[in-house]
Design a protein around this motif. Structure first.
Motif, PDB file in Angstrom:
ATOM      1  N   ASN A  55     -90.163  32.757  69.043  1.00 31.36           N
ATOM      2  CA  ASN A  55     -90.548  31.524  69.739  1.00 31.36           C
ATOM      3  C   ASN A  55     -89.406  30.961  70.593  1.00 31.36           C
ATOM      4  O   ASN A  55     -89.328  29.767  70.844  1.00 31.36           O
ATOM      5  CB  ASN A  55     -91.042  30.475  68.726  1.00 31.36           C
ATOM      6  N   CYS A  56     -88.518  31.831  71.047  1.00 31.30           N
ATOM      7  CA  CYS A  56     -87.332  31.404  71.795  1.00 31.30           C
ATOM      8  C   CYS A  56     -87.674  30.883  73.193  1.00 31.30           C
ATOM      9  O   CYS A  56     -86.976  30.006  73.717  1.00 31.30           O
ATOM     10  CB  CYS A  56     -86.337  32.558  71.906  1.00 31.30           C
ATOM     11  N   THR A  57     -88.748  31.425  73.781  1.00 38.70           N
ATOM     12  CA  THR A  57     -89.098  31.017  75.144  1.00 38.70           C
ATOM     13  C   THR A  57     -89.604  29.578  75.208  1.00 38.70           C
ATOM     14  O   THR A  57     -89.736  29.027  76.299  1.00 38.70           O
ATOM     15  CB  THR A  57     -90.153  31.957  75.770  1.00 38.70           C
ATOM     16  N   ALA A  58     -89.853  28.976  74.070  1.00 39.51           N
ATOM     17  CA  ALA A  58     -90.236  27.561  74.075  1.00 39.51           C
ATOM     18  C   ALA A  58     -89.078  26.699  74.582  1.00 39.51           C
ATOM     19  O   ALA A  58     -89.302  25.630  75.145  1.00 39.51           O
ATOM     20  CB  ALA A  58     -90.642  27.120  72.674  1.00 39.51           C
ATOM     21  N   CYS A  59     -87.858  27.180  74.419  1.00 35.68           N
ATOM     22  CA  CYS A  59     -86.677  26.407  74.823  1.00 35.68           C
ATOM     23  C   CYS A  59     -85.779  27.133  75.825  1.00 35.68           C
ATOM     24  O   CYS A  59     -84.953  26.490  76.464  1.00 35.68           O
ATOM     25  CB  CYS A  59     -85.839  26.058  73.596  1.00 35.68           C
ATOM     26  N   HIS A  60     -85.878  28.458  75.918  1.00 34.63           N
ATOM     27  CA  HIS A  60     -84.954  29.234  76.745  1.00 34.63           C
ATOM     28  C   HIS A  60     -85.707  30.104  77.748  1.00 34.63           C
ATOM     29  O   HIS A  60     -86.527  30.929  77.355  1.00 34.63           O
ATOM     30  CB  HIS A  60     -84.085  30.152  75.879  1.00 34.63           C
ATOM     31  N   LEU A  61     -85.422  29.923  79.017  1.00 37.33           N
ATOM     32  CA  LEU A  61     -85.946  30.771  80.086  1.00 37.33           C
ATOM     33  C   LEU A  61     -84.782  31.533  80.707  1.00 37.33           C
ATOM     34  O   LEU A  61     -83.623  31.131  80.548  1.00 37.33           O
ATOM     35  CB  LEU A  61     -86.659  29.930  81.139  1.00 37.33           C
ATOM     36  N   PRO A  62     -85.047  32.609  81.426  1.00 32.50           N
ATOM     37  CA  PRO A  62     -83.948  33.415  81.966  1.00 32.50           C
ATOM     38  C   PRO A  62     -82.962  32.650  82.844  1.00 32.50           C
ATOM     39  O   PRO A  62     -81.759  32.732  82.628  1.00 32.50           O
ATOM     40  CB  PRO A  62     -84.660  34.513  82.762  1.00 32.50           C
ATOM     41  N   GLN A  64     -83.070  29.161  83.927  1.00 34.74           N
ATOM     42  CA  GLN A  64     -82.988  27.702  83.974  1.00 34.74           C
ATOM     43  C   GLN A  64     -82.968  27.088  82.591  1.00 34.74           C
ATOM     44  O   GLN A  64     -83.462  27.664  81.640  1.00 34.74           O
ATOM     45  CB  GLN A  64     -84.161  27.132  84.778  1.00 34.74           C
ATOM     46  N   LYS A  65     -82.389  25.924  82.530  1.00 36.97           N
ATOM     47  CA  LYS A  65     -82.357  25.161  81.296  1.00 36.97           C
ATOM     48  C   LYS A  65     -83.709  24.466  81.141  1.00 36.97           C
ATOM     49  O   LYS A  65     -84.225  23.867  82.071  1.00 36.97           O
ATOM     50  CB  LYS A  65     -81.243  24.118  81.356  1.00 36.97           C
ATOM     51  N   ILE A  71     -81.116  31.906  79.417  1.00 32.07           N
ATOM     52  CA  ILE A  71     -80.657  33.139  78.774  1.00 32.07           C
ATOM     53  C   ILE A  71     -79.407  33.681  79.459  1.00 32.07           C
ATOM     54  O   ILE A  71     -78.458  34.106  78.787  1.00 32.07           O
ATOM     55  CB  ILE A  71     -81.772  34.203  78.782  1.00 32.07           C
ATOM     56  N   LYS A  72     -79.367  33.656  80.790  1.00 33.06           N
ATOM     57  CA  LYS A  72     -78.186  34.157  81.504  1.00 33.06           C
ATOM     58  C   LYS A  72     -76.950  33.345  81.145  1.00 33.06           C
ATOM     59  O   LYS A  72     -75.854  33.891  80.998  1.00 33.06           O
ATOM     60  CB  LYS A  72     -78.417  34.115  83.015  1.00 33.06           C
ATOM     61  N   GLU A  73     -77.098  32.031  81.027  1.00 33.25           N
ATOM     62  CA  GLU A  73     -75.966  31.187  80.660  1.00 33.25           C
ATOM     63  C   GLU A  73     -75.480  31.512  79.246  1.00 33.25           C
ATOM     64  O   GLU A  73     -74.277  31.613  79.000  1.00 33.25           O
ATOM     65  CB  GLU A  73     -76.359  29.709  80.752  1.00 33.25           C
ATOM     66  N   ILE A  74     -76.421  31.693  78.328  1.00 28.71           N
ATOM     67  CA  ILE A  74     -76.057  32.049  76.954  1.00 28.71           C
ATOM     68  C   ILE A  74     -75.285  33.368  76.950  1.00 28.71           C
ATOM     69  O   ILE A  74     -74.216  33.472  76.336  1.00 28.71           O
ATOM     70  CB  ILE A  74     -77.313  32.168  76.068  1.00 28.71           C
TER      71      ILE A  74
END
Length: 132
Positions: A55-62, A64-65, A71-74
């Motif tokens: 369920n990570c995409t609920a908060c993280h997109l490739p 954008q915040k 995801i790229k920033e992480i």
């Protein structure tokens, strides 16, 4: 008559046997029932877990915040700081990307803590794949 029954039982047993052959080029397994299953790379498994059960995409997109960092920033921050994503996802490391959102992330730790090391490494592989 006994020989016929014994032979029938042996043939029935042998015909139910699952046969797996692996084609190393396409990573496809073929079963005797005629079905094919695509073998997953760690990155593919990580994507599946990230977008599905995790369920990570609920908060993280490739790129954008949303609620949490992209995801790229992480991936960039964990790589630059030599962080350990798997340890963080197990709940055993402090956040290094956006500590202000840590309390929100903690709600997902029961999900990630229940995952195997292989699954967590696959998520890590998927996250790092965004640096390419």
């Amino acid at each position: 008559m006994k020989k016929v029954l014994f032979l029938s039982a042996v043939l029935a047993f042998v015909s139910c046997k699952k046969e797996v052959s692996e084609n190393t080029d396409s990573k496809t397994e073929t079963y005797s029932e005629g079905e094919s299953v695509q073998a997953k790379t760690p990155e593919d498994l990580g994507k599946e877990l990230f977008e599905g059960r995790g369920n990570c995409t609920a908060c993280h997109l490739p790129d954008q915040k949303v609620i949490g960092p992209g995801i790229k920033e992480i991936a960039k921050i964990y790589k630059d700081k030599k962080g350990d994503l798997v340890t963080f996802l197990k709940g055993n490391a402090d956040p290094i990307v956006d500590p202000s959102q840590f309390s929100v992330m903690q709600t997902n730790f029961p999900i990630t803590k229940a995952m195997s090391d292989e699954e967590l490494k696959a998520i890590e592989t998927y996250i790092y794949s965004h640096l390419k």
